[in-house]
Scaffold this motif. Structure first.
Motif, PDB file in Angstrom:
ATOM      1  N   PRO A   1      -0.208  31.798  11.753  1.00 31.64           N
ATOM      2  CA  PRO A   1      -0.865  31.260  10.566  1.00 31.64           C
ATOM      3  C   PRO A   1      -2.172  30.526  10.840  1.00 31.64           C
ATOM      4  CG  PRO A   1       0.873  29.768  11.249  1.00 31.64           C
ATOM      5  CD  PRO A   1       0.911  30.904  12.213  1.00 31.64           C
TER       6      PRO A   1
ATOM      7  N   TYR B   1       4.117  34.106   2.277  1.00 32.73           N
ATOM      8  CA  TYR B   1       3.324  35.326   2.117  1.00 32.73           C
ATOM      9  C   TYR B   1       4.138  36.552   2.521  1.00 32.73           C
ATOM     10  CZ  TYR B   1      -0.238  38.900   2.524  1.00 32.73           C
ATOM     11  OH  TYR B   1      -0.942  40.070   2.374  1.00 32.73           O
TER      12      TYR B   1
ATOM     13  N   ASN C   1      -7.381  38.919  -3.793  1.00 35.52           N
ATOM     14  CA  ASN C   1      -5.943  38.845  -3.549  1.00 35.52           C
ATOM     15  C   ASN C   1      -5.415  37.424  -3.340  1.00 35.52           C
ATOM     16  OD1 ASN C   1      -4.804  41.713  -3.432  1.00 35.52           O
ATOM     17  ND2 ASN C   1      -6.657  41.871  -2.174  1.00 35.52           N
TER      18      ASN C   1
ATOM     19  N   GLU D   1       3.806  28.500   4.836  1.00 34.56           N
ATOM     20  CA  GLU D   1       2.829  29.282   4.063  1.00 34.56           C
ATOM     21  C   GLU D   1       2.863  30.737   4.500  1.00 34.56           C
ATOM     22  OE1 GLU D   1      -1.149  27.644   3.739  1.00 34.56           O
ATOM     23  OE2 GLU D   1      -0.364  25.622   4.085  1.00 34.56           O
ATOM     24  N   PHE D   2       2.967  30.936   5.805  1.00 31.90           N
ATOM     25  CA  PHE D   2       3.007  32.333   6.274  1.00 31.90           C
ATOM     26  C   PHE D   2       4.280  33.019   5.800  1.00 31.90           C
ATOM     27  CE2 PHE D   2       2.274  36.045   8.635  1.00 31.90           C
ATOM     28  CZ  PHE D   2       3.519  36.463   9.082  1.00 31.90           C
TER      29      PHE D   2
ATOM     30  N   TYR E   1      -0.872  48.356   0.757  1.00 34.33           N
ATOM     31  CA  TYR E   1      -1.006  47.337   1.779  1.00 34.33           C
ATOM     32  C   TYR E   1       0.090  46.272   1.709  1.00 34.33           C
ATOM     33  CZ  TYR E   1      -5.552  49.613   1.846  1.00 34.33           C
ATOM     34  OH  TYR E   1      -6.560  50.547   1.894  1.00 34.33           O
TER      35      TYR E   1
ATOM     36  N   ASP F   1      -6.364  33.397   8.591  1.00 27.90           N
ATOM     37  CA  ASP F   1      -6.021  33.757   7.224  1.00 27.90           C
ATOM     38  C   ASP F   1      -5.558  35.210   7.191  1.00 27.90           C
ATOM     39  OD1 ASP F   1      -7.228  32.720   4.099  1.00 27.90           O
ATOM     40  OD2 ASP F   1      -6.304  34.680   4.442  1.00 27.90           O
ATOM     41  N   ILE F   2      -4.332  35.440   6.769  1.00 30.30           N
ATOM     42  CA  ILE F   2      -3.757  36.785   6.805  1.00 30.30           C
ATOM     43  C   ILE F   2      -4.546  37.757   5.955  1.00 30.30           C
ATOM     44  CG2 ILE F   2      -2.113  36.252   4.958  1.00 30.30           C
ATOM     45  CD1 ILE F   2      -1.108  38.454   7.808  1.00 30.30           C
ATOM     46  N   LEU F   3      -5.080  37.314   4.826  1.00 34.15           N
ATOM     47  CA  LEU F   3      -5.818  38.233   3.951  1.00 34.15           C
ATOM     48  C   LEU F   3      -7.099  38.731   4.627  1.00 34.15           C
ATOM     49  CD1 LEU F   3      -5.437  36.542   0.448  1.00 34.15           C
ATOM     50  CD2 LEU F   3      -4.383  38.661   1.219  1.00 34.15           C
TER      51      LEU F   3
ATOM     52  N   GLN G   1     -12.527  31.339   7.661  1.00 28.91           N
ATOM     53  CA  GLN G   1     -11.708  32.446   8.172  1.00 28.91           C
ATOM     54  C   GLN G   1     -10.281  32.019   8.544  1.00 28.91           C
ATOM     55  OE1 GLN G   1     -12.843  35.848   9.670  1.00 28.91           O
ATOM     56  NE2 GLN G   1     -14.723  35.822   8.488  1.00 28.91           N
ATOM     57  N   GLY G   2      -9.942  30.811   8.361  1.00 27.32           N
ATOM     58  CA  GLY G   2      -8.577  30.367   8.652  1.00 27.32           C
ATOM     59  C   GLY G   2      -8.432  28.917   8.266  1.00 27.32           C
ATOM     60  N   PRO G   3      -7.197  28.426   8.237  1.00 26.44           N
ATOM     61  CA  PRO G   3      -5.944  29.134   8.513  1.00 26.44           C
ATOM     62  C   PRO G   3      -5.424  29.874   7.284  1.00 26.44           C
ATOM     63  CG  PRO G   3      -5.472  26.859   8.027  1.00 26.44           C
ATOM     64  CD  PRO G   3      -6.968  27.023   7.895  1.00 26.44           C
ATOM     65  N   MET G   4      -4.134  30.004   7.119  1.00 20.65           N
ATOM     66  CA  MET G   4      -3.533  30.638   5.949  1.00 20.65           C
ATOM     67  C   MET G   4      -4.066  29.981   4.685  1.00 20.65           C
ATOM     68  SD  MET G   4      -1.262  33.083   6.627  1.00 20.65           S
ATOM     69  CE  MET G   4      -0.485  33.129   5.013  1.00 20.65           C
ATOM     70  N   ASN G   5      -4.269  30.799   3.654  1.00 23.45           N
ATOM     71  CA  ASN G   5      -4.681  30.291   2.336  1.00 23.45           C
ATOM     72  C   ASN G   5      -5.982  29.494   2.401  1.00 23.45           C
ATOM     73  OD1 ASN G   5      -2.336  31.318   0.912  1.00 23.45           O
ATOM     74  ND2 ASN G   5      -1.160  29.695   1.920  1.00 23.45           N
ATOM     75  N   SER G   6      -6.883  29.928   3.241  1.00 27.45           N
ATOM     76  CA  SER G   6      -8.086  29.138   3.484  1.00 27.45           C
ATOM     77  C   SER G   6      -8.984  29.038   2.245  1.00 27.45           C
ATOM     78  CB  SER G   6      -8.883  29.716   4.652  1.00 27.45           C
ATOM     79  OG  SER G   6      -9.157  31.090   4.474  1.00 27.45           O
TER      80      SER G   6
ATOM     81  N   LEU H   1       2.014  25.267   7.897  1.00 27.89           N
ATOM     82  CA  LEU H   1       1.443  26.618   7.948  1.00 27.89           C
ATOM     83  C   LEU H   1       2.525  27.668   8.166  1.00 27.89           C
ATOM     84  CD1 LEU H   1      -1.794  26.027  10.058  1.00 27.89           C
ATOM     85  CD2 LEU H   1      -1.630  26.432   7.604  1.00 27.89           C
TER      86      LEU H   1
ATOM     87  N   PHE I   1     -12.032  41.308  -0.703  1.00 28.81           N
ATOM     88  CA  PHE I   1     -10.585  41.559  -0.612  1.00 28.81           C
ATOM     89  C   PHE I   1      -9.826  40.245  -0.614  1.00 28.81           C
ATOM     90  CE2 PHE I   1      -6.944  44.127   0.628  1.00 28.81           C
ATOM     91  CZ  PHE I   1      -6.154  43.264   1.354  1.00 28.81           C
TER      92      PHE I   1
ATOM     93  N   LEU J   1      -6.116  41.136   7.467  1.00 30.26           N
ATOM     94  CA  LEU J   1      -5.706  42.413   6.879  1.00 30.26           C
ATOM     95  C   LEU J   1      -6.916  43.198   6.379  1.00 30.26           C
ATOM     96  CD1 LEU J   1      -3.519  44.322   5.828  1.00 30.26           C
ATOM     97  CD2 LEU J   1      -3.164  42.759   3.906  1.00 30.26           C
TER      98      LEU J   1
ATOM     99  N   LEU K   1      -0.179  42.515  -3.156  1.00 36.00           N
ATOM    100  CA  LEU K   1      -1.577  42.859  -3.118  1.00 36.00           C
ATOM    101  C   LEU K   1      -1.895  43.874  -4.206  1.00 36.00           C
ATOM    102  CD1 LEU K   1      -1.996  43.192   0.741  1.00 36.00           C
ATOM    103  CD2 LEU K   1      -2.738  41.312  -0.716  1.00 36.00           C
TER     104      LEU K   1
END
Lengths: 243, 261
Positions: free
Chosen positions: B219, B30, A220, B26-27, B7, B222-224, A182-187, B23, A216, B227, B2
């Motif tokens: 970050p 995005y 993505n 990376e954020f 979104y 995970d932003i995806l 579930q994390g971090p970014m781009n996990s 990080l 999802f 969301l 996306l």
């Protein structure tokens, strides 16, 4: 492309006490676009229901019985599981080096079952573990040298655990479920960097998590279409020998 | 971008600048590629979050955010991080940050938000018509200085003109949103935590969609997946757009607060 979800349950969830019946699960799977899913009933692993009483029926599902330390191994031969068993060794009081545990794994090996190990259902801050995930990983790592013909799915691992123990998770009989990455970014991309694309399987952890969340994320993530197909369903189909 | 273009071009109210971490890049990558605006704060200038920062550490952290906001004027909206225990110095720091374009106040673990040392900060927020983004949690035991939804409710009742964003929906969201449901000046953000089923529907049912804001806690998260809590929830598309975009736009009145008009 068939989406294959390796991580779902029905019944009354521990901690939240929310109840999900089979109709609701089927509806959620259909709504998320899942074609095939693995399911167990919470009540067999976290309630007091007998194994044989609660086998759900429905299109696209594969039932795996949840096994606890008090499950009579003899009962397993009466359940038409065919495909595997689920174990929750961070929540149940398994003694991981006992004859009973080894007999269970021997049975799985002889029957060709997939052994699905849960490290987490929920964040440990919500659902405390009685044994740390790291202890289970450590024990499994020691055990698997003699069990190369048994396939294991590990659900509930986070990315740090995978990155800290890459050799374990890279074993050719270990598959890692995406649900708790579930994390971090781009996990997801970072998970694939460690494990490659053929050892990662999609798991939603429905009804604890949103059924569509993991889909999802995969759809993505900027990875190849072939990688998405493998993670979303191809790897699980290969693992469970589903065409 | 996306797959569902609805979104893209959204607003993430709860983002962290870690400083000295890949990080962050990376954020930002995005956000830029998806046209996503974001509210951002920095909780420590040395690459780790500081629960009890000195006033100087707050200033350094806020300067890092200000620099980022200048570099990404079309996307980044700064929240001033202060420690209420510093009294008037904390209020002075808020004023300094607002004068350089920040749009809100971030409070973390300095002290519980019903502590009287927070009152001057709430009064400044009212004067300047800016929201307070308050870290909120339910756990036993609470962290030192941590705010519960009951603390948020007390502050909101004392100052009905102040807008408080109860961050993370207090983590135990079933309980958290119930505590603040009758306080229209309390909004929630859904940042952090796992993608637990039902949290968005529950917040919308109890508070109304107009009081729910999308936040990611990126970050570190995970932003995806964050969301996806909104995109995969069983609420109307209209409510999703409110949560993902228009509630934050309305709240921040971004152009006005940045003095561009």
């Amino acid at each position: 492309m068939m989406i294959f979800d390796v991580n779902t349950h029905v019944g009354r969830a521990p901690i939240t006490d929310a109840y999900t019946d089979m109709d609701r699960l089927l509806s959620m799977m259909k709504g998320a676009g899942v074609g095939k899913f693995i399911v167990s009933d919470f009540r067999t692993a976290f309630g007091d229901a007998a194994q044989t009483a609660l086998i759900p029926a429905g299109e696209g599902l594969i039932y795996l019985p949840g096994i606890t330390p008090s499950t009579d191994p003899g009962i397993l031969s009466t359940i038409e599981t065919e495909k595997g068993i689920r174990l929750y060794p961070t929540y149940h009081d398994w003694h991981l080096c006992t004859e009973e545990w080894n007999s269970l794994l021997d049975m799985a090996q002889n029957e060709g079952w997939v052994v699905h190990i849960y490290l987490r259902l929920l964040d440990p801050r919500l659902m405390p573990q009685s044994r740390a995930s790291s202890a289970v990983i450590q024990w499994l790592d020691a055990q698997l040298a003699g069990r190369q013909n048994t396939s294991f799915i590990i659900s509930g691992a986070n990315l740090s655990e995978v990155q800290d123990q890459p050799d374990f998770f890279r074993r050719n009989n270990i598959w890692t479920d995406t649900s708790h990455i579930q994390g971090p970014m781009n996990s997801l991309r970072k998970l694939l960097d460690v494990l490659g694309t053929e050892r990662v399987v999609f798991g939603s952890n429905t009804p604890c998590f949103y059924p569509g969340s993991g889909i999802f994320r995969i759809e993505n993530t900027p990875i190849s279409d072939s990688a998405k197909e493998l993670v979303l369903g191809g790897n699980a189909a290969n693992l469970f020998q589903i065409t | 971008m996306l797959k569902n273009r609805t979104y893209n071009n959204i607003f993430d109210i709860h983002v962290h600048l870690l400083g000295d971490s890949p990080l962050d890049g990376e954020f930002l990558a995005y956000a830029k590629s998806h046209g996503m605006r974001f509210g951002i704060s920095c909780l420590g200038p040395y690459g780790e979050m500081i629960a009890q920062p000195t006033i100087d550490e707050c200033r350094q952290s806020n300067d890092m955010v200000a620099r980022l906001c200048r570099e990404h004027r079309d996307l980044a909206y700064g929240f001033s991080y202060v420690n209420p225990v510093h009294g008037e110095a904390a209020v002075d720091e808020i004023r300094r940050c607002l004068d350089i374009g920040m749009v809100g106040i971030k409070l973390w673990l300095g002290c519980p938000c019903n502590d009287e040392r927070v009152f001057p900060i709430a009064e400044e927020a009212i004067r300047r018509n800016i929201p307070i983004l308050q870290h909120t949690w339910i756990r036993d035991p609470m962290l030192p200085g941590e705010s519960s939804p009951w603390d948020v409710a007390e502050l909101a009742q004392r100052y009905p003109e102040v807008t408080i964003i109860m961050a993370h929906m207090a983590y135990r969201w079933r309980q958290g949103v119930q505590v603040v449901k009758d306080l229209p000046n309390v909004l929630v953000d859904c940042s952090g935590g796992d993608t637990e089923l039902g949290q968005i529907e529950h917040a919308v049912e109890i508070l109304g969609a107009e009081r729910v804001l999308f936040g990611s806690d990126a970050p570190g998260r995970d932003i995806l997946l964050q969301l996806s809590k909104v995109t995969c929830s069983e609420i109307s598309e209209e409510h999703k757009v409110m949560i993902l975009r228009s509630n934050a736009e309305r709240l921040l009145k971004t152009a006005q607060n940045r003095g561009e008009e």
